[in-house]
Design an enzyme around this catalytic site. Sequence first.
Site, short mmCIF file in Angstrom:
data_model
loop_
_atom_site.label_atom_id
_atom_site.label_comp_id
_atom_site.label_asym_id
_atom_site.label_seq_id
_atom_site.Cartn_x
_atom_site.Cartn_y
_atom_site.Cartn_z
CB SER A 60 -3.05 12.10 -0.97
OG SER A 60 -2.14 11.26 -0.32
CE1 TYR A 115 -0.36 0.12 8.78
CE2 TYR A 115 0.60 -1.16 7.01
CZ TYR A 115 -0.48 -0.52 7.56
OH TYR A 115 -1.69 -0.51 6.90
N PRO A 148 8.44 -1.79 -1.23
CG PRO A 148 6.61 -2.89 -0.30
CD PRO A 148 7.34 -1.57 -0.28
P1 NAD Z 1 -6.49 6.36 8.22
O1 NAD Z 1 -5.21 6.78 8.85
O2 NAD Z 1 -7.26 7.35 7.44
O3 NAD Z 1 -7.46 5.76 9.32
C1 NAD Z 1 -7.05 5.18 10.51
C2 NAD Z 1 -7.96 5.66 11.61
O4 NAD Z 1 -7.55 5.05 12.85
C3 NAD Z 1 -7.87 7.18 11.84
O5 NAD Z 1 -9.16 7.70 11.95
C4 NAD Z 1 -7.08 7.31 13.12
O6 NAD Z 1 -7.37 8.51 13.83
C5 NAD Z 1 -7.50 6.05 13.86
N1 NAD Z 1 -6.52 5.60 14.86
C6 NAD Z 1 -5.18 5.48 14.71
N2 NAD Z 1 -4.62 5.03 15.85
C7 NAD Z 1 -5.65 4.85 16.73
C8 NAD Z 1 -5.71 4.43 18.08
N3 NAD Z 1 -4.60 4.09 18.77
N4 NAD Z 1 -6.92 4.39 18.70
C9 NAD Z 1 -8.05 4.74 18.02
N5 NAD Z 1 -8.05 5.16 16.74
C10 NAD Z 1 -6.85 5.21 16.11
O7 NAD Z 1 -6.15 5.07 7.34
P2 NAD Z 1 -7.06 4.19 6.38
O8 NAD Z 1 -6.41 4.23 5.06
O9 NAD Z 1 -8.48 4.54 6.51
O10 NAD Z 1 -6.79 2.75 6.99
C11 NAD Z 1 -7.74 2.09 7.81
C12 NAD Z 1 -7.23 0.68 8.13
O11 NAD Z 1 -7.04 -0.05 6.92
C13 NAD Z 1 -5.89 0.67 8.86
O12 NAD Z 1 -5.91 -0.34 9.85
C14 NAD Z 1 -4.90 0.33 7.78
O13 NAD Z 1 -3.78 -0.33 8.31
C15 NAD Z 1 -5.73 -0.57 6.88
N6 NAD Z 1 -5.21 -0.57 5.49
C16 NAD Z 1 -5.37 0.54 4.70
C17 NAD Z 1 -4.84 0.53 3.41
C18 NAD Z 1 -4.99 1.70 2.47
O14 NAD Z 1 -4.48 1.64 1.36
N7 NAD Z 1 -5.69 2.74 2.81
C19 NAD Z 1 -4.13 -0.60 2.95
C20 NAD Z 1 -3.97 -1.68 3.80
C21 NAD Z 1 -4.52 -1.66 5.08
N1 UDP Z 2 5.65 7.20 -3.87
C1 UDP Z 2 6.17 8.12 -4.78
N2 UDP Z 2 5.99 9.45 -4.54
C2 UDP Z 2 5.31 9.91 -3.46
C3 UDP Z 2 4.77 8.98 -2.54
C4 UDP Z 2 4.97 7.64 -2.78
O1 UDP Z 2 6.79 7.74 -5.78
O2 UDP Z 2 5.19 11.15 -3.34
C5 UDP Z 2 5.82 5.75 -4.14
C6 UDP Z 2 6.37 4.95 -2.97
O3 UDP Z 2 7.79 4.94 -3.02
C7 UDP Z 2 5.78 3.59 -3.23
C8 UDP Z 2 4.44 3.88 -3.91
O4 UDP Z 2 4.52 5.23 -4.35
O5 UDP Z 2 6.58 2.85 -4.11
C9 UDP Z 2 3.25 3.76 -2.98
O6 UDP Z 2 3.52 4.50 -1.81
P1 UDP Z 2 2.44 4.76 -0.66
O7 UDP Z 2 3.15 5.50 0.42
O8 UDP Z 2 1.21 5.35 -1.24
O9 UDP Z 2 2.01 3.30 -0.16
P2 UDP Z 2 2.78 1.93 0.15
O10 UDP Z 2 4.25 2.09 -0.13
O11 UDP Z 2 2.50 1.69 1.59
O12 UDP Z 2 2.16 0.97 -0.77
#
Ligand code: NAD
Ligand code: UDP
Length: 319
Positions: free
Chosen positions: A194, A150, A277
């Site tokens: 979640s 990722y 992290p």
């Molecule tokens: P999500 O998993 O809900 O959404 C991702 C979407 O992309 C899904 O609908 C999935 O079906 C689709 N997808 C995955 N692989 C695909 C492929 N090969 N072809 C077509 N569609 C594909 O996640 P999200 O939280 O909505 O994240 C959306 C974007 O934002 C992602 O690129 C993610 O890396 C970025 N992002 C999200 C967060 C966060 O905290 N939610 C943080 C940093 C970056």
């Molecule tokens: N985390 C936790 N319990 C859980 C899920 C995640 O303590 O059930 C912690 C995880 O170790 C991280 C932080 O929550 O330090 C955020 O995790 P998440 O997977 O939401 O996102 P990311 O690590 O990508 O920021």
Amino acid sequence: MGKQTVLVTGGAGFIGSHLCLRLFDEGHHVICLDNFFTGRMENFGRRYQDLVLSGRFEFVRHDVTEPITLEVDQIYHLACPASPVHYQYNPVKTIKTNVLGMYHMLGLAKRVKARILQASTSEVYGDPQVHPQPETYWGHVNPIGVRSCYDEGKRVAEALMMDYHRQHKLAIRIARIFNTYGPNMAVNDGRVMSNFICQGLRNEPVTVYGEGEQTRSFCYVSDLVDGLIRLMRSDTVEPVNLGNDREVSMLELVRTIEKLLGRRLKIEHKPLPPDDPARRRPDLTRARKLLGYEPKVALEDGVRETIGFFRKELGIQET
Ligand code: NAD
Ligand code: UDP
């Protein structure tokens, strides 16, 4: 800017669904492209029929690891699973989605001269040694760990964006998104928000990884979508952090959820995942200055909304 045809890849996902609705409500023609790996039609809920009948909302089932030809003015490229559980499920596919997906979307943008925004991530900073993280920080990323598919995938995607800009003069925008939460997150996606909320609602112990002293800075999805749209409309080529700069530890997050649920939650400590992290907080100076961006939703308010969403998802009545 007049009405545009806007492609949102990953449009049926958590952030993508909110973004599609916002763009649609602004009067644009929206093409929501998704392979439905983590996205789902239900994310459009009651709006689904309206959207389809309007004639200016299209769903395209497609995988961005394959090329596609479409006529569009703007591309928001969000396709990629975001939760560690989902992106580590098939890490080779995650790299292909990040790299080939980006390459195909840039090819499309070049052909039709579309403006393209990449949903990058705070993970490009890895386990940061600079705090808070400004866009000028190059990061501290493990290139061979379980998060690398990722993190490094997103770093290659940023490099591709910059090279298409320098080499082909493409209009690019790079959003470095920090932890975002809100309605339409998947119940089973394994992210902390979640997990904690669903565990709390089901009266299960909340699974705190490690001591729970690690920090994140949580942004409510409406603020994030506002930032993405502001960035797309700006003329900012360099990456911009988007998120909320209030930093909390995972234990503080448990306390916030307890307060809103009105009861104490049991904590079950589990091992810290590799390369997790230790702390993360965006430096939002650039977003504030160049975009006039300001996150507005307080953690307590956003978590209250998100609890309401998961309550419905899980079919759990308020007591
Ligand atoms: P999500 O998993 O809900 O959404 C991702 C979407 O992309 C899904 O609908 C999935 O079906 C689709 N997808 C995955 N692989 C695909 C492929 N090969 N072809 C077509 N569609 C594909 O996640 P999200 O939280 O909505 O994240 C959306 C974007 O934002 C992602 O690129 C993610 O890396 C970025 N992002 C999200 C967060 C966060 O905290 N939610 C943080 C940093 C970056
Ligand atoms: N985390 C936790 N319990 C859980 C899920 C995640 O303590 O059930 C912690 C995880 O170790 C991280 C932080 O929550 O330090 C955020 O995790 P998440 O997977 O939401 O996102 P990311 O690590 O990508 O920021």
